[in-house]
Design a protein around this motif. Structure first.
Motif, PDB file in Angstrom:
ATOM      1  N   GLY A   1       0.809  -1.187   0.000  1.00  0.00           N
ATOM      2  CA  GLY A   1       0.000   0.000   0.000  1.00  0.00           C
ATOM      3  C   GLY A   1       0.851   1.249   0.000  1.00  0.00           C
ATOM      4  N   ILE A   2       0.208   2.338  -0.203  1.00  0.00           N
ATOM      5  CA  ILE A   2       0.865   3.644  -0.226  1.00  0.00           C
ATOM      6  C   ILE A   2       0.481   4.408   1.032  1.00  0.00           C
ATOM      7  N   GLU A   3       1.464   5.089   1.606  1.00  0.00           N
ATOM      8  CA  GLU A   3       1.226   5.896   2.802  1.00  0.00           C
ATOM      9  C   GLU A   3       1.642   7.334   2.503  1.00  0.00           C
ATOM     10  N   TYR A   4       0.781   8.278   2.836  1.00  0.00           N
ATOM     11  CA  TYR A   4       1.069   9.704   2.651  1.00  0.00           C
ATOM     12  C   TYR A   4       1.339  10.309   4.023  1.00  0.00           C
ATOM     13  N   ILE A   5       2.480  11.014   4.148  1.00  0.00           N
ATOM     14  CA  ILE A   5       2.841  11.674   5.400  1.00  0.00           C
ATOM     15  C   ILE A   5       3.104  13.140   5.104  1.00  0.00           C
ATOM     16  N   ASP A   6       2.492  14.018   5.883  1.00  0.00           N
ATOM     17  CA  ASP A   6       2.678  15.458   5.765  1.00  0.00           C
ATOM     18  C   ASP A   6       3.181  15.956   7.113  1.00  0.00           C
ATOM     19  N   SER A   7       4.478  16.304   7.189  1.00  0.00           N
ATOM     20  CA  SER A   7       5.093  16.733   8.447  1.00  0.00           C
ATOM     21  C   SER A   7       5.309  18.234   8.456  1.00  0.00           C
ATOM     22  N   TYR A   8       5.123  18.820   9.606  1.00  0.00           N
ATOM     23  CA  TYR A   8       5.373  20.236   9.811  1.00  0.00           C
ATOM     24  C   TYR A   8       6.575  20.361  10.743  1.00  0.00           C
ATOM     25  N   VAL A   9       7.668  20.913  10.193  1.00  0.00           N
ATOM     26  CA  VAL A   9       8.939  20.988  10.911  1.00  0.00           C
ATOM     27  C   VAL A   9       9.346  22.453  11.017  1.00  0.00           C
ATOM     28  N   PHE A  10       9.812  22.836  12.198  1.00  0.00           N
ATOM     29  CA  PHE A  10      10.333  24.182  12.419  1.00  0.00           C
ATOM     30  C   PHE A  10      11.609  24.058  13.227  1.00  0.00           C
ATOM     31  N   ASN A  11      12.682  24.707  12.759  1.00  0.00           N
ATOM     32  CA  ASN A  11      13.989  24.619  13.423  1.00  0.00           C
ATOM     33  C   ASN A  11      14.407  23.174  13.644  1.00  0.00           C
ATOM     34  N   LYS A  12      14.206  22.349  12.638  1.00  0.00           N
ATOM     35  CA  LYS A  12      14.606  20.943  12.629  1.00  0.00           C
ATOM     36  C   LYS A  12      13.847  20.071  13.638  1.00  0.00           C
ATOM     37  N   VAL A  13      12.746  20.581  14.176  1.00  0.00           N
ATOM     38  CA  VAL A  13      11.929  19.822  15.115  1.00  0.00           C
ATOM     39  C   VAL A  13      10.570  19.569  14.479  1.00  0.00           C
ATOM     40  N   GLU A  14      10.174  18.303  14.415  1.00  0.00           N
ATOM     41  CA  GLU A  14       8.856  17.969  13.889  1.00  0.00           C
ATOM     42  C   GLU A  14       7.812  18.251  14.964  1.00  0.00           C
ATOM     43  N   HIS A  15       6.843  19.100  14.619  1.00  0.00           N
ATOM     44  CA  HIS A  15       5.822  19.495  15.585  1.00  0.00           C
ATOM     45  C   HIS A  15       4.533  18.705  15.417  1.00  0.00           C
ATOM     46  N   ILE A  16       4.184  18.411  14.168  1.00  0.00           N
ATOM     47  CA  ILE A  16       2.913  17.732  13.900  1.00  0.00           C
ATOM     48  C   ILE A  16       3.041  16.965  12.595  1.00  0.00           C
ATOM     49  N   ARG A  17       2.286  15.867  12.498  1.00  0.00           N
ATOM     50  CA  ARG A  17       2.340  15.038  11.286  1.00  0.00           C
ATOM     51  C   ARG A  17       0.961  14.467  10.989  1.00  0.00           C
ATOM     52  N   PHE A  18       0.607  14.510   9.689  1.00  0.00           N
ATOM     53  CA  PHE A  18      -0.564  13.781   9.223  1.00  0.00           C
ATOM     54  C   PHE A  18      -0.062  12.513   8.571  1.00  0.00           C
ATOM     55  N   ASN A  19      -0.666  11.384   8.919  1.00  0.00           N
ATOM     56  CA  ASN A  19      -0.305  10.095   8.346  1.00  0.00           C
ATOM     57  C   ASN A  19      -1.579   9.477   7.798  1.00  0.00           C
ATOM     58  N   SER A  20      -1.582   9.161   6.494  1.00  0.00           N
ATOM     59  CA  SER A  20      -2.802   8.647   5.874  1.00  0.00           C
ATOM     60  C   SER A  20      -3.211   7.287   6.421  1.00  0.00           C
ATOM     61  N   THR A  21      -2.256   6.513   6.901  1.00  0.00           N
ATOM     62  CA  THR A  21      -2.585   5.213   7.483  1.00  0.00           C
ATOM     63  C   THR A  21      -3.343   5.392   8.800  1.00  0.00           C
ATOM     64  N   VAL A  22      -2.915   6.356   9.593  1.00  0.00           N
ATOM     65  CA  VAL A  22      -3.586   6.665  10.859  1.00  0.00           C
ATOM     66  C   VAL A  22      -4.879   7.438  10.585  1.00  0.00           C
ATOM     67  N   GLY A  23      -4.830   8.304   9.558  1.00  0.00           N
ATOM     68  CA  GLY A  23      -6.013   9.067   9.167  1.00  0.00           C
ATOM     69  C   GLY A  23      -6.251  10.321   9.978  1.00  0.00           C
ATOM     70  N   ARG A  24      -5.235  10.754  10.703  1.00  0.00           N
ATOM     71  CA  ARG A  24      -5.380  11.961  11.519  1.00  0.00           C
ATOM     72  C   ARG A  24      -4.002  12.548  11.821  1.00  0.00           C
ATOM     73  N   TYR A  25      -4.016  13.718  12.451  1.00  0.00           N
ATOM     74  CA  TYR A  25      -2.772  14.381  12.844  1.00  0.00           C
ATOM     75  C   TYR A  25      -2.318  13.876  14.203  1.00  0.00           C
ATOM     76  N   VAL A  26      -0.999  13.844  14.376  1.00  0.00           N
ATOM     77  CA  VAL A  26      -0.397  13.524  15.665  1.00  0.00           C
ATOM     78  C   VAL A  26       0.578  14.648  15.990  1.00  0.00           C
ATOM     79  N   GLY A  27       0.484  15.187  17.194  1.00  0.00           N
ATOM     80  CA  GLY A  27       1.389  16.243  17.636  1.00  0.00           C
ATOM     81  C   GLY A  27       2.544  15.672  18.429  1.00  0.00           C
ATOM     82  N   TYR A  28       3.720  16.276  18.250  1.00  0.00           N
ATOM     83  CA  TYR A  28       4.929  15.801  18.932  1.00  0.00           C
ATOM     84  C   TYR A  28       5.498  16.833  19.895  1.00  0.00           C
TER      85      TYR A  28
END
Length: 72
Positions: A1-28
């Motif tokens: 299968g195919i997985e789509y990931i959209d990460s939001y990174v600021f100053n080399k730190v990932e703050h939030i990510r959307f993962n199509s397999t999970v189907g929602r955003y996860v905050g870090y």
């Protein structure tokens, strides 16, 4: 299968990510968790991200797969 990931990174730190397999955003981070809660409650935002799997990934995968087969 195919997985789509959209990460939001600021100053080399990932703050939030959307993962199509999970189907929602996860905050870090604290800020990422707050955004994830807000964005996960918005069906429009989630729908846009889920549509990217079809629009970008599956379309390009067919092209990339074809190119690989042509070279083997």
């Amino acid at each position: 299968g195919i997985e789509y990931i959209d990460s939001y990174v600021f100053n080399k730190v990932e703050h939030i990510r959307f993962n199509s397999t999970v189907g929602r955003y996860v905050g870090y981070t604290e800020h990422g968790v707050k955004n994830a809660e807000a964005w996960n409650s918005d069906a429009g935002i989630l729908g846009q991200e889920q549509a990217e799997l079809e629009r970008v990934c599956k379309t390009r995968a067919a092209i990339y797969y074809s190119n690989i087969l042509d070279k083997t």
